[in-house]
Design a protein around this motif. Structure first.
Motif, PDB file in Angstrom:
ATOM      1  N   GLN A 132       0.825  -1.193  -0.101  1.00 20.09           N
ATOM      2  CA  GLN A 132      -0.026  -0.010  -0.103  1.00 20.09           C
ATOM      3  C   GLN A 132       0.905   1.231  -0.033  1.00 20.09           C
ATOM      4  OE1 GLN A 132      -3.463   0.193  -0.283  1.00 20.09           O
ATOM      5  NE2 GLN A 132      -3.158   2.456  -0.317  1.00 20.09           N
ATOM      6  N   GLY A 133       0.624   2.005  -0.962  1.00 22.40           N
ATOM      7  CA  GLY A 133       1.171   3.685  -1.120  1.00 22.40           C
ATOM      8  C   GLY A 133       0.418   4.338  -0.311  1.00 22.40           C
ATOM      9  N   LYS A 134       0.466   5.703  -0.926  1.00 18.31           N
ATOM     10  CA  LYS A 134      -0.538   6.550  -0.176  1.00 18.31           C
ATOM     11  C   LYS A 134      -1.991   6.168  -0.121  1.00 18.31           C
ATOM     12  CE  LYS A 134      -1.777   9.661  -3.961  1.00 18.31           C
ATOM     13  NZ  LYS A 134      -1.558  11.267  -4.523  1.00 18.31           N
ATOM     14  N   GLY A 135      -2.822   6.533   0.613  1.00 17.70           N
ATOM     15  CA  GLY A 135      -4.071   6.564   0.847  1.00 17.70           C
ATOM     16  C   GLY A 135      -4.466   5.057   1.664  1.00 17.70           C
ATOM     17  N   SER A 171      -2.694   0.648   5.470  1.00 18.76           N
ATOM     18  CA  SER A 171      -2.272   1.875   5.348  1.00 18.76           C
ATOM     19  C   SER A 171      -0.966   1.846   4.458  1.00 18.76           C
ATOM     20  CB  SER A 171      -2.224   2.524   6.572  1.00 18.76           C
ATOM     21  OG  SER A 171      -3.783   2.478   7.231  1.00 18.76           O
ATOM     22  N   SER A 172      -0.395   3.017   4.455  1.00 21.72           N
ATOM     23  CA  SER A 172       0.812   3.294   3.679  1.00 21.72           C
ATOM     24  C   SER A 172       1.946   2.476   4.422  1.00 21.72           C
ATOM     25  CB  SER A 172       1.317   4.671   3.620  1.00 21.72           C
ATOM     26  OG  SER A 172       2.582   4.938   3.113  1.00 21.72           O
ATOM     27  N   GLY A 173       2.694   1.688   3.656  1.00 28.70           N
ATOM     28  CA  GLY A 173       3.925   0.813   3.935  1.00 28.70           C
ATOM     29  C   GLY A 173       3.163  -0.511   4.303  1.00 28.70           C
ATOM     30  N   ASP A 174       1.856  -1.009   4.454  1.00 29.30           N
ATOM     31  CA  ASP A 174       1.672  -2.195   4.837  1.00 29.30           C
ATOM     32  C   ASP A 174       1.475  -3.024   3.626  1.00 29.30           C
ATOM     33  OD1 ASP A 174       0.992  -1.537   7.586  1.00 29.30           O
ATOM     34  OD2 ASP A 174      -1.278  -1.045   6.996  1.00 29.30           O
ATOM     35  N   ALA A 175       1.420  -4.434   3.702  1.00 32.19           N
ATOM     36  CA  ALA A 175       1.408  -5.213   2.453  1.00 32.19           C
ATOM     37  C   ALA A 175       0.569  -6.196   2.700  1.00 32.19           C
ATOM     38  CB  ALA A 175       2.798  -5.465   2.014  1.00 32.19           C
ATOM     39  N   ILE A 176       0.030  -7.038   1.820  1.00 27.39           N
ATOM     40  CA  ILE A 176      -0.664  -8.161   1.952  1.00 27.39           C
ATOM     41  C   ILE A 176       0.243  -9.380   0.797  1.00 27.39           C
ATOM     42  CG2 ILE A 176      -2.532  -7.497   0.302  1.00 27.39           C
ATOM     43  CD1 ILE A 176      -4.584  -9.072   2.172  1.00 27.39           C
ATOM     44  N   TYR A 177       0.059 -10.378   1.317  1.00 28.42           N
ATOM     45  CA  TYR A 177       0.551 -11.469   0.695  1.00 28.42           C
ATOM     46  C   TYR A 177      -0.667 -12.367   0.289  1.00 28.42           C
ATOM     47  CZ  TYR A 177       2.303 -16.140  -0.889  1.00 28.42           C
ATOM     48  OH  TYR A 177       2.556 -17.027  -1.668  1.00 28.42           O
ATOM     49  N   ILE A 178      -0.650 -12.896  -1.173  1.00 35.26           N
ATOM     50  CA  ILE A 178      -1.751 -13.348  -1.913  1.00 35.26           C
ATOM     51  C   ILE A 178      -1.155 -14.593  -2.549  1.00 35.26           C
ATOM     52  CG2 ILE A 178      -3.813 -13.366  -2.962  1.00 35.26           C
ATOM     53  CD1 ILE A 178      -4.191 -10.431  -2.697  1.00 35.26           C
ATOM     54  N   PRO A 179      -1.420 -15.901  -1.983  1.00 26.07           N
ATOM     55  CA  PRO A 179      -0.722 -16.966  -2.917  1.00 26.07           C
ATOM     56  C   PRO A 179      -1.518 -17.383  -4.097  1.00 26.07           C
ATOM     57  CG  PRO A 179      -1.021 -17.543  -0.599  1.00 26.07           C
ATOM     58  CD  PRO A 179      -1.908 -16.379  -0.938  1.00 26.07           C
ATOM     59  N   PRO A 180      -1.142 -18.053  -5.091  1.00 23.42           N
ATOM     60  CA  PRO A 180      -1.859 -18.592  -6.168  1.00 23.42           C
ATOM     61  C   PRO A 180      -3.337 -18.984  -5.971  1.00 23.42           C
ATOM     62  CG  PRO A 180       0.463 -19.339  -6.584  1.00 23.42           C
ATOM     63  CD  PRO A 180       0.469 -18.824  -5.260  1.00 23.42           C
ATOM     64  N   PHE A 181      -4.212 -18.738  -6.757  1.00 17.49           N
ATOM     65  CA  PHE A 181      -5.656 -19.236  -6.805  1.00 17.49           C
ATOM     66  C   PHE A 181      -6.505 -18.760  -5.475  1.00 17.49           C
ATOM     67  CE2 PHE A 181      -2.758 -22.164  -9.121  1.00 17.49           C
ATOM     68  CZ  PHE A 181      -3.412 -22.199 -10.324  1.00 17.49           C
ATOM     69  N   HIS A 182      -6.175 -17.732  -4.699  1.00 19.80           N
ATOM     70  CA  HIS A 182      -6.722 -17.425  -3.557  1.00 19.80           C
ATOM     71  C   HIS A 182      -7.456 -16.204  -4.227  1.00 19.80           C
ATOM     72  CE1 HIS A 182      -4.268 -20.053  -1.252  1.00 19.80           C
ATOM     73  NE2 HIS A 182      -4.760 -19.601  -0.224  1.00 19.80           N
TER      74      HIS A 182
END
Length: 399
Positions: A132-135, A171-182
């Protein structure tokens, strides 16, 4: 660099289940804004699209996009592929997952979306980290399963819903990891920039066709720096026809139209001979190194100019998006060091292998006096370095 525990992540999540990584990049500052992103979307060589929807009615416009005004209506999102090939700081995002192999990395897609916009619930066949960037954005992710397909537009393949196991605001700097087929879906809460770090996962057909294409290129003499011995050997393997001088041992009086199990096994073995050939390894490496890097006009250096620049104490920098790969190091490494970039193969003497490895594992290498001496006295190393620069993969930083 990575803030996550790589061993725990690989053991618990990689290709297994999704996860949210808070503060994935501390104090994150966007390396691009929506106006610069729009500028990239206007280029002919860029893969870009602008999507908008209202009350379930979708419009999709493929780039290059000349006029944004009539398109940026309702709930819209601009998506641009391969931005890491143009901007160093976006290419550097892959350093936050540097525990994953280079050959698996694909590119960074950057998207800008306005409030309430999204691209619909969908499924990808590859791993992705979305930073996530801005916003702010709300993400939902579910488990693999069977879902009803929804095609609201010829260029869109969505699904008609899923049960989320993750429902979170980033929020900015957070991330989410999504594996294949999810299955997953994101809805913008505040105008947002997102950075999707995608990972390639060639399927069996792509691997076989890629290997065959590289072999055929070598057979025709079109291979980039292919060795003559490899070309001749692969040409022989490609053109060796199936034979069965002992056909009676394979058929056992089978009816004429029947193919025996022994014949099928023999055909599979015929294919396996090519796949298992030692000469096929560099062809596979060349295929894995393909990146579709942008072509740029390069002012070529001469050997003398290269030596002069190195003596001045300049650094060598990697061009945005360049991802060299090489085979695992032998214990003694007595053989030449081979490496591959965007379908090109290179070879240097083992004595300078460590220098080139260091060059590949960093975005910038300051050349020491010892390195200069080593390069100047190794003609092959000097010519290879010059070739890397004149092909646009690296450049001399004299600032």
């Amino acid at each position: 660099m990575p803030i996550i525990n790589s061993q725990a992540f690989i053991a618990d999540y990689w290709q297994k289940k999704p996860c949210v990584i808070r503060n994935f990049i501390p104090n994150f500052s966007d390396p691009i804004d929506e106006h610069e992103l729009a500028g990239l979307a206007q280029l002919e060589e860029i893969d870009a699209r602008l999507m908008s929807q209202k009350n379930g009615r979708w419009t999709v416009t493929q780039g290059p996009i000349d006029d944004f005004e009539p398109l940026c209506v309702n709930d819209w999102t601009l998506l641009v592929q391969g931005v890491d090939r143009y901007i160093d700081d976006i290419d550097a995002l892959f350093r936050h997952v540097d525990f994953l192999p280079t050959w698996r990395t694909d590119d960074v897609m950057v998207s800008y979306s306005v409030k309430n916009a999204g691209v619909g619930a969908h499924i990808d066949e590859y791993d992705v980290f979305i930073v996530q960037g801005k916003g702010k954005r709300q993400w939902q992710v579910g488990l693999p399963g069977t879902f009803e397909t929804d095609i609201p537009h010829p260029l869109l393949r969505l699904i008609k819903g899923f049960t989320p196991i993750i429902d979170v605001e980033l929020s900015s700097g957070d991330a989410i990891y999504i594996p294949p087929f999810h299955p997953h879906s994101g809805i913008t809460i505040e105008d947002s920039l997102n950075y999707s770090l995608g990972f390639r996962a060639p399927n069996t057909i792509e691997l076989l066709s890629g290997l065959a294409d590289e072999c055929i290129a070598n057979d025709k003499g079109d291979g980039k720096n292919a060795s003559i011995s490899s070309t001749c050997r692969l040409s022989h393997l490609l053109n060796t026809r199936y034979s069965d001088p002992d056909i009676h041992k394979k058929r056992h009086n089978n009816p004429q139209g029947e193919v025996s199990f022994e014949e099928i096994d023999a055909l599979k073995s015929h294919l396996k001979t090519l796949i298992d050939a030692k000469e096929a390894t560099p062809m596979l490496m060349r295929f894995l190194s393909l990146q579709a890097l942008p072509s740029e006009e390069i002012v070529e250096l001469s050997v003398i100019e290269l030596e002069q620049l190195l003596v001045l104490g300049n650094a060598i920098r990697k061009t945005s998006g360049v991802k060299p790969i090489y085979l695992q190091k032998d214990k003694e490494e007595k053989e030449d060091f081979n490496f591959y970039i965007d379908g090109h193969s290179f070879q240097v003497d083992a004595s300078v292998g460590s220098l080139f490895r260091e060059l590949f594992e960093t975005s910038m290498l300051v050349i020491s006096k010892d390195d200069i001496h080593l390069i100047r006295n190794n003609q092959e190393a000097k010519q290879t370095l010059l070739q890397l620069i004149n092909l646009g993969f690296y450049y001399i930083d004299n600032e």
